[in-house]
Scaffold this active site. Sequence first.
Site, PDB file in Angstrom:
ATOM      1  N   GLN A 117       0.795  -1.110  -0.033  1.00 39.96           N
ATOM      2  CA  GLN A 117      -0.109  -0.098   0.046  1.00 39.96           C
ATOM      3  C   GLN A 117       0.978   1.209   0.078  1.00 39.96           C
ATOM      4  O   GLN A 117       1.650   1.498   0.909  1.00 39.96           O
ATOM      5  CB  GLN A 117      -0.966   0.228   1.196  1.00 39.96           C
ATOM      6  CG  GLN A 117      -1.773   1.112   1.386  1.00 39.96           C
ATOM      7  CD  GLN A 117      -2.234   1.231   2.739  1.00 39.96           C
ATOM      8  OE1 GLN A 117      -1.341   1.233   3.591  1.00 39.96           O
ATOM      9  NE2 GLN A 117      -3.323   1.979   3.364  1.00 39.96           N
ATOM     10  N   SER A 120       0.974   6.506   2.967  1.00 42.13           N
ATOM     11  CA  SER A 120       1.433   7.582   3.684  1.00 42.13           C
ATOM     12  C   SER A 120       2.603   8.217   2.969  1.00 42.13           C
ATOM     13  O   SER A 120       3.293   7.464   2.289  1.00 42.13           O
ATOM     14  CB  SER A 120       1.819   6.835   5.006  1.00 42.13           C
ATOM     15  OG  SER A 120       0.743   6.626   5.819  1.00 42.13           O
ATOM     16  N   SER A 152       4.678  -1.872   4.318  1.00 38.02           N
ATOM     17  CA  SER A 152       5.131  -3.072   4.527  1.00 38.02           C
ATOM     18  C   SER A 152       5.006  -3.984   3.625  1.00 38.02           C
ATOM     19  O   SER A 152       4.258  -3.535   2.677  1.00 38.02           O
ATOM     20  CB  SER A 152       4.318  -3.824   5.941  1.00 38.02           C
ATOM     21  OG  SER A 152       3.007  -3.505   5.684  1.00 38.02           O
ATOM     22  N   GLU A 235      -9.588  -1.723   6.270  1.00 36.63           N
ATOM     23  CA  GLU A 235      -8.307  -1.780   7.390  1.00 36.63           C
ATOM     24  C   GLU A 235      -8.712  -1.949   8.616  1.00 36.63           C
ATOM     25  O   GLU A 235      -8.487  -2.780   9.415  1.00 36.63           O
ATOM     26  CB  GLU A 235      -7.532  -0.594   7.175  1.00 36.63           C
ATOM     27  CG  GLU A 235      -6.204  -0.726   7.938  1.00 36.63           C
ATOM     28  CD  GLU A 235      -5.349   0.236   7.899  1.00 36.63           C
ATOM     29  OE1 GLU A 235      -5.568   1.335   7.471  1.00 36.63           O
ATOM     30  OE2 GLU A 235      -3.943  -0.124   7.915  1.00 36.63           O
ATOM     31  N   GLU A 368      -4.780   9.106  18.820  1.00 34.01           N
ATOM     32  CA  GLU A 368      -5.256  10.498  18.792  1.00 34.01           C
ATOM     33  C   GLU A 368      -6.244  10.681  17.774  1.00 34.01           C
ATOM     34  O   GLU A 368      -7.496  11.314  17.871  1.00 34.01           O
ATOM     35  CB  GLU A 368      -4.134  11.445  18.487  1.00 34.01           C
ATOM     36  CG  GLU A 368      -3.296  11.777  19.683  1.00 34.01           C
ATOM     37  CD  GLU A 368      -2.391  10.724  19.943  1.00 34.01           C
ATOM     38  OE1 GLU A 368      -2.126   9.560  18.878  1.00 34.01           O
ATOM     39  OE2 GLU A 368      -1.841  10.386  21.211  1.00 34.01           O
TER      40      GLU A 368
END
Lengths: 398, 373
Positions: A117, A120, A152, A235, A368
């Site tokens: 993936q 990010s 990953s 996810e 958060e």
Amino acid sequence: MTAHTEITAEQLRERARALLTEHDPKKTERLEFLRARFDAGLAWVHFPVGLGGLDAPRALQSVVDAELAAAGAPDNQPRRIGIGLGMAAPTIRAFGTEEQKNRYLRPLWTGEEVWCQLFSEPGAGSDLASLATRAVPDGDDWIVNGQKVWTSSAHLAKWAIMVVRTDPEVPKHQGMTYFICDMTAPGVEVRPLRQITGEAEFNEVFLTDVRIPDSQRLGEIGAGWQVAQTTLMNERVAIGGNAIPREGGMIGVLAKKWREHPELRAADLHDRLLRLWVESEVTRLVGERLRQQLAVGAPGPEGSGAKLAFAKLNQAISSLEVEFMGEHGLTYDDWTMRRPDQLDFFGREAGYRYLRAKGNSIEGGTSEVLRNVIAERVLGLPSEPRVDKDIPWKDLPR
Amino acid sequence: MTSANLLYTDVEDDLRASVRSLLGDRSDPNDVLAKCESDQPYNLELWHTLSAELGVAGLHVPEKLGGQGASLRETAVVAEELGRSVAPVPFLGSTVLATSALLGCSSETATALLERLATGAITGALAVPLSTHSGAPFPDSVRATADGTLTGRVGAVADAVVAETLIIPAIGDSGPELYSVDTSADGVGVSPLRALDLTRGIADVELAGVRGTRLAEPELADGAVREALRTGAAVLASEQLGLAQWCLDETVRYVRERHQFGRPIGSFQALKHRLADLWLELVSARAAARHAADTMATGGADAAISVATAQSYCAEVAVHAAEECIQLHGGIGMTWEHPAHLFLKRAKSDQLALGRPGQHRAALAELVDLPPS
């Protein structure tokens, strides 16, 4: 509504037995068996006919799995190909063209082609929509430049699901497009990213003039955010299907050590141990309650808190475990830079668990962000004012 | 291992709806606040409706003994609702503690008394300090002579102020025994204490040579008291869940409305994150409280572990929720006129009631083989 009646558990068992008769797992090569299972619609029964499924209820998958496992059939090593199964597949199913579905899903499910993936970036973590990797059209292709991170399986992968910016002139959520990227294409460079544990589960991926055919675009141009939501939702859906026994997780490791090492026990550690035992037990019961709700078709919002609780517990328990180990707690089992195929919490020592658990409150949505999600979607609290909502992406401060 | 049903059944949902509707009409926290300093802080009319008309006093008592023949699961649902409204009724003292102690006796006198409690004809209390943990030794502050004359003093007895009968653990010539006395009998003194909790009365009970009715001999008395205390601890977890639920709901409502710095204060992450954490605690407390109620109802082998777990967890969640409620209400939360303090006072008292969380954890250490040293 259609008049179509759903397949029953017994019919699925029959089909599984027929597969086993036609392709005896003892005499069939592993990959050949997995392909046959896919073609029989027994791969993921809730998928459409022709794409590895039978349009059956998802809950019936366990019936097939149990029948095939009992006969000693090979599985597709789901933990090794988790990103493909859990994220890429549902997204391709929802947004792919017929051609794309037929091309990608079968080798994805059999594990012949591993997926990763590319979401990010160094500058886009919790605020994924601010991502900066650019794709520029060039004839029937796109040329991609940028950097992705926390990937990953990138070094094992044939394909990646990827979100990039195709229009910097519009506000951030509107200018993204979703692609399937060939990880073996020229210009894709994968470098291991060493973590505080010493090993490298993740990678950084550098994309330099990578050429991607427009046929590998998933969804409309500019609709990347909506497509990515499907991926991310899946996810977080991954709640375990099986009941966890008491002391089933990290607390079990610590409780066992406590029982085996009376010489290390101390009063200050004891009450902390019991508090964590209680919290682990209660968290287990929350999972059990959620499963009971799902079983009667009335899922509550409890699942939203599961990852938050898991991260907090893993960190507190592993932290206590290091202290409990006394002198041995000062040591570390292995700092060697390695690239494990999958996470191994329990095969390592206390220090590793302590360090690795730090990632539990960061990966897959920070604690958060999850608290924001609970506060806004479950409790109905207002969101923070969004200062970047209507500003073109190119004008955002960064 | 966990076959316990952690959900609410349709019957339980219906029961909750009737109790909530009654409490909404007759015991809003603001009404409770208005009466908490009066001569009669208990709402005995409400108690009569609940116990005698709605039948909540005998939910976990078999029908042949005058009860409703339901189970502790239903009793726990009522406790949740009573906690949610801090209703000043003697449910814990009478329906849970005294009634459960009688369920552990077999004498005819005990059965007759049980029926009167279960039907709401009279109100009772179990004469032990509210802070007693089920693992504590049998209370020895009251002595009984061979003819059943009771002498001694018991402090901080929950709901004794409004009880017509007291169930009294006493030490007789051959060990632990259980007696009943009428609070109107000569030589019985019930002195109300100024309690931290404004919505559940506690009192000192003085017995100056009072003739009691023997309910149980040594072989049953110890177990009856222990089981009553454990049942109380299980039900208390549900009360604590109800307290915490009110505190969370009220706080969420308030931070959505209250504006500072030009926006609802509930839009600040500093507050949102605290409330998200509290919500997660509440979700966990619900699972723990349901598990305790179900394992006690079915008499599973897991009951002792389950109750100790639930008390250790839920007691602290209720206190945390009430403390957060006060803090996030700011100045108004500190005033007498806002009912939040009723919940803080109840939650803090409940934390001590029937064993502190630390005592429950110590019991757990033994139950799950995690010894201190």
